[in-house]
Design a protein around this motif. Structure first.
Motif, PDB file in Angstrom:
ATOM      1  N   THR A  30      19.810 -13.483  -6.494  1.00 13.49           N
ATOM      2  CA  THR A  30      18.350 -13.400  -6.400  1.00 13.49           C
ATOM      3  C   THR A  30      17.903 -12.951  -5.016  1.00 13.49           C
ATOM      4  OG1 THR A  30      18.002 -15.079  -8.100  1.00 13.49           O
ATOM      5  CG2 THR A  30      16.202 -14.726  -6.524  1.00 13.49           C
ATOM      6  N   ARG A  31      18.451 -13.564  -3.985  1.00 13.58           N
ATOM      7  CA  ARG A  31      18.038 -13.215  -2.617  1.00 13.58           C
ATOM      8  C   ARG A  31      18.394 -11.766  -2.296  1.00 13.58           C
ATOM      9  NH1 ARG A  31      15.901 -15.852   1.437  1.00 13.58           N
ATOM     10  NH2 ARG A  31      16.014 -17.809   0.272  1.00 13.58           N
ATOM     11  N   SER A  32      19.533 -11.303  -2.741  1.00 12.12           N
ATOM     12  CA  SER A  32      19.932  -9.914  -2.491  1.00 12.12           C
ATOM     13  C   SER A  32      18.988  -8.944  -3.199  1.00 12.12           C
ATOM     14  CB  SER A  32      21.371  -9.679  -2.974  1.00 12.12           C
ATOM     15  OG  SER A  32      22.282 -10.455  -2.235  1.00 12.12           O
TER      16      SER A  32
ATOM     17  N   ASN B 131      12.047  -5.808  -1.502  1.00  7.74           N
ATOM     18  CA  ASN B 131      11.079  -5.915  -0.410  1.00  7.74           C
ATOM     19  C   ASN B 131      11.250  -4.852   0.665  1.00  7.74           C
ATOM     20  OD1 ASN B 131       9.635  -8.138  -1.419  1.00  7.74           O
ATOM     21  ND2 ASN B 131      11.116  -9.586  -0.584  1.00  7.74           N
ATOM     22  N   THR B 132      12.447  -4.307   0.783  1.00 12.09           N
ATOM     23  CA  THR B 132      12.682  -3.288   1.808  1.00 12.09           C
ATOM     24  C   THR B 132      12.560  -1.872   1.253  1.00 12.09           C
ATOM     25  OG1 THR B 132      15.079  -3.492   1.426  1.00 12.09           O
ATOM     26  CG2 THR B 132      14.128  -4.751   3.255  1.00 12.09           C
ATOM     27  N   ASP B 133      12.330  -1.749  -0.035  1.00 12.70           N
ATOM     28  CA  ASP B 133      12.145  -0.428  -0.647  1.00 12.70           C
ATOM     29  C   ASP B 133      10.651  -0.186  -0.868  1.00 12.70           C
ATOM     30  OD1 ASP B 133      13.667   1.815  -2.537  1.00 12.70           O
ATOM     31  OD2 ASP B 133      11.688   1.260  -3.274  1.00 12.70           O
ATOM     32  N   LEU B 134      10.148   0.916  -0.342  1.00 12.73           N
ATOM     33  CA  LEU B 134       8.713   1.195  -0.437  1.00 12.73           C
ATOM     34  C   LEU B 134       8.409   2.371  -1.362  1.00 12.73           C
ATOM     35  CD1 LEU B 134       7.768   0.782   3.345  1.00 12.73           C
ATOM     36  CD2 LEU B 134       7.787  -0.945   1.537  1.00 12.73           C
ATOM     37  N   SER B 135       9.375   2.736  -2.184  1.00 11.27           N
ATOM     38  CA  SER B 135       9.199   3.908  -3.049  1.00 11.27           C
ATOM     39  C   SER B 135       8.303   3.636  -4.247  1.00 11.27           C
ATOM     40  CB  SER B 135      10.564   4.396  -3.545  1.00 11.27           C
ATOM     41  OG  SER B 135      11.143   3.447  -4.437  1.00 11.27           O
ATOM     42  N   GLY B 136       8.131   2.371  -4.595  1.00  9.77           N
ATOM     43  CA  GLY B 136       7.328   2.050  -5.772  1.00  9.77           C
ATOM     44  C   GLY B 136       8.061   2.300  -7.073  1.00  9.77           C
ATOM     45  N   SER B 137       9.375   2.500  -6.995  1.00 13.98           N
ATOM     46  CA  SER B 137      10.142   2.849  -8.196  1.00 13.98           C
ATOM     47  C   SER B 137      10.949   1.675  -8.747  1.00 13.98           C
ATOM     48  CB  SER B 137      11.090   4.016  -7.893  1.00 13.98           C
ATOM     49  OG  SER B 137      11.979   3.672  -6.849  1.00 13.98           O
TER      50      SER B 137
ATOM     51  N   ILE C  99       0.851  -1.207   0.000  1.00 11.67           N
ATOM     52  CA  ILE C  99       0.000   0.000   0.000  1.00 11.67           C
ATOM     53  C   ILE C  99       0.878   1.245   0.000  1.00 11.67           C
ATOM     54  CG2 ILE C  99      -1.651   1.343   1.374  1.00 11.67           C
ATOM     55  CD1 ILE C  99      -2.772  -1.428   2.342  1.00 11.67           C
ATOM     56  N   THR C 100       1.937   1.227   0.810  1.00 16.21           N
ATOM     57  CA  THR C 100       2.884   2.346   0.813  1.00 16.21           C
ATOM     58  C   THR C 100       3.553   2.479  -0.549  1.00 16.21           C
ATOM     59  OG1 THR C 100       3.329   1.989   3.159  1.00 16.21           O
ATOM     60  CG2 THR C 100       4.932   3.305   1.938  1.00 16.21           C
ATOM     61  N   ARG C 101       3.921   1.338  -1.135  1.00 20.04           N
ATOM     62  CA  ARG C 101       4.635   1.337  -2.414  1.00 20.04           C
ATOM     63  C   ARG C 101       3.766   1.869  -3.547  1.00 20.04           C
ATOM     64  NH1 ARG C 101       6.346  -3.961  -2.234  1.00 20.04           N
ATOM     65  NH2 ARG C 101       8.245  -3.361  -1.120  1.00 20.04           N
ATOM     66  N   LEU C 102       2.511   1.450  -3.593  1.00 18.97           N
ATOM     67  CA  LEU C 102       1.621   1.846  -4.689  1.00 18.97           C
ATOM     68  C   LEU C 102       0.796   3.091  -4.390  1.00 18.97           C
ATOM     69  CD1 LEU C 102       0.283  -1.620  -5.954  1.00 18.97           C
ATOM     70  CD2 LEU C 102       2.252  -0.298  -6.761  1.00 18.97           C
TER      71      LEU C 102
ATOM     72  N   GLY D  45       3.454 -11.455  -4.292  1.00 18.33           N
ATOM     73  CA  GLY D  45       4.761 -12.105  -4.236  1.00 18.33           C
ATOM     74  C   GLY D  45       5.258 -12.367  -2.829  1.00 18.33           C
ATOM     75  N   TYR D  46       4.344 -12.698  -1.919  1.00 19.52           N
ATOM     76  CA  TYR D  46       4.739 -12.946  -0.533  1.00 19.52           C
ATOM     77  C   TYR D  46       5.337 -14.340  -0.382  1.00 19.52           C
ATOM     78  CZ  TYR D  46       4.333 -13.773   4.504  1.00 19.52           C
ATOM     79  OH  TYR D  46       4.598 -14.071   5.815  1.00 19.52           O
TER      80      TYR D  46
END
Length: 309
Positions: A101-103, A109-115, A14-17, A58-59
């Motif tokens: 891939t994991r990185s 997943n830790t970026d909420l900017s939606g970019s 929700i924060t991301r979008l 994608g959880y």
């Protein structure tokens, strides 16, 4: 399924979008249903809804902790940051199991900017690739059949509408078929100085592109040029890195950490270090296979648990 973890993941989206409505749209449910679900007031059994939301967003459940202060993660993050901040295109081409891939998933997943647009590539031709990329950029379904050029126009328009230093991350890019790889040329041309891009794949990514250049195959020289004709490799984890990863994931006894390090396969690599006499190169042992490392840590964790350590 851990509903608390899934709900946190949904709130991050929700924060991301920017709104519940957009997240609901992405999940293919009504905004009202999502609101009730988030508030714990969804009347029916939520199991099927949980699965639908988890798949759409994608959880993935995992108790594995990604450690940010180890060598490979720092390299991936450096490449990502450079591409995002100054709209560069770069490629990471390193052996399977090196933690690419994991990185990248952790960064996403830790970026909420939606970019960030993150796509896990498969053996797609051009049309499949563009369809999947379109699906990552918008929840609005395509109407009817579209040609490659029509799809490409839509994808590029959506990318150019993104704000905040957008970046396209294509993981397992070495799986893409030549026709799909060639779509990157017009995407680069029509988003230049707006969109950054990271291609990540095994060592085959570099080999196949360089082979295509030597054989003068269509598009490969242009792709190689847009990537700066250079490819980033990941060195692996040093002994110190392995101990740090062990501790972050619940293996803290010196005996267990030493067991993991002694059993993991290692290679010697030259590393530049600073000394009082200046810089010099020394040989340092590195573990390259992070999948094997994870299995060993999981084993030690289980052994410690059963033995009461």
């Amino acid at each position: 399924m851990n509903r608390n973890g899934l709900m946190k993941h949904a709130h991050d989206w929700i924060t991301r979008l920017g709104s519940q409505a957009r997240v609901a749209d992405r999940c293919g449910i009504s905004t009202a249903a999502l609101s009730l679900w988030l508030g714990g007031k969804y009347g029916a059994d939520t199991a099927s809804l949980d699965k639908k939301i988890a798949k759409a967003l994608g959880y993935k459940e995992s108790d594995w902790v990604t450690v940010e202060n180890v060598k490979n993660f720092k390299t991936v993050k450096f490449v990502f940051d450079q591409c995002k901040e100054i709209s560069m295109w770069m490629a990471i081409s390193s052996n399977a199991g090196s933690g690419k891939t994991r990185s990248l998933e952790h960064i996403f997943n830790t970026d909420l900017s939606g970019s960030i647009v993150l796509i896990q590539a498969e053996e797609w031709a051009a049309h499949q690739f563009l369809e999947r990329l379109h699906g990552k950029l918008t929840s609005t379904p395509l109407k009817g059949y579209m040609t490659n050029n029509e799809l490409l126009d839509k994808v590029i328009a959506l990318l150019n509408e993104m704000d905040g230093h957008p970046i396209l991350v294509i993981d397992e890019a070495d799986k893409l078929k030549p026709s799909a790889l060639r779509q990157l040329i017009p995407i680069y041309n029509r988003t230049e100085e707006h969109l950054g891009c990271v291609l990540a794949g095994t060592e085959n990514l570099q080999k196949e592109i360089k082979a295509g250049v030597r054989k003068r195959l269509k598009g490969y020289d242009e792709i190689d040029s847009r990537l700066g004709r250079s490819y980033i490799t990941l060195d692996g984890a040093t002994e110190k890195d392995v101990y740090t990863i062990c501790e972050a994931n619940g293996v803290t006894s010196e005996t267990s950490k030493l067991t993991v390090w002694s059993e993991i396969e290692k290679v010697e690599k030259f590393v530049r270090v600073r000394t009082t006499q200046g810089e010099r190169e020394v040989k340092v042992l590195h573990c390259e296979d992070f999948r094997r490392l994870r299995r060993l840590i999981t084993r030690e964790k289980l052994l410690n648990k059963t033995s009461g350590k």
